[in-house]
Motif scaffolding. Sequence first.
Motif: not given
Length: 241
Positions: A89, A159, A161, A165, A199
Amino acid sequence: MKRRIKWKISMLKNIPLLLGMVLILLSGSPINGRSETDHTSSENADLSTLQFNRIAVMPFLAGKLESPEEPVEKPLSQPLKQLKIDAASLAEGADQIMTRLVNDVLQIRFADKMVSKQEAAAVYAEVIRDQALDTPRKLAKKFGENLHADLVVVGTIWRFREKGTFNEMPESPASVAFYVYLMEVAGGKRLWRNAFDGTQKTLSEDVLGGLKQIKMGLRWLSANELARYGVKSVFKKFPLH
């Protein structure tokens, strides 16, 4: 009222057409910035009258010491070996990207007081580190003293990412999470901290919330773009001007 009801009905009818669209929604948001010292978690440091001549950004540390969901009372006093890294990540070079983004934001605000990225990088490279004995606090103090800086910004990135991924999840969205701290070099006190954990989501994951936030955009973000958004959000709470 009738017009509003008709609009809602129209939007609901079009939901199936919108499910494939991508919307910039963050599952996490910046926690409120807190100004406090490590010696007391109940009192906030008043930084309104703080005077300083030089401020530097120490290169970000890769790994997690704490998160908004799992806060640590004295994160900067944890040994460097406690940094938890999830290689899957955390993209290679994420620490360098974060250092640059934070530098860019603070350079605009403190142009004449900022230590240059080049000078900071050169001094940091010469600081001897012991993963077992050194802590982010000790490292930042040595770094700041060598630069003759009054304040040091310390960051951890755990993190970073990109979308897709994971091979088993090709549509997995970009995700970024980091912490930033402001430390006084002379006393080694932590004066402030803030975090970002974001996210990207698709519209199909949160249709009604998505319709409300449609003004935020309708495309996938790269991890770099999400990180830039996070840094700007976090430093809106920065107590120095």
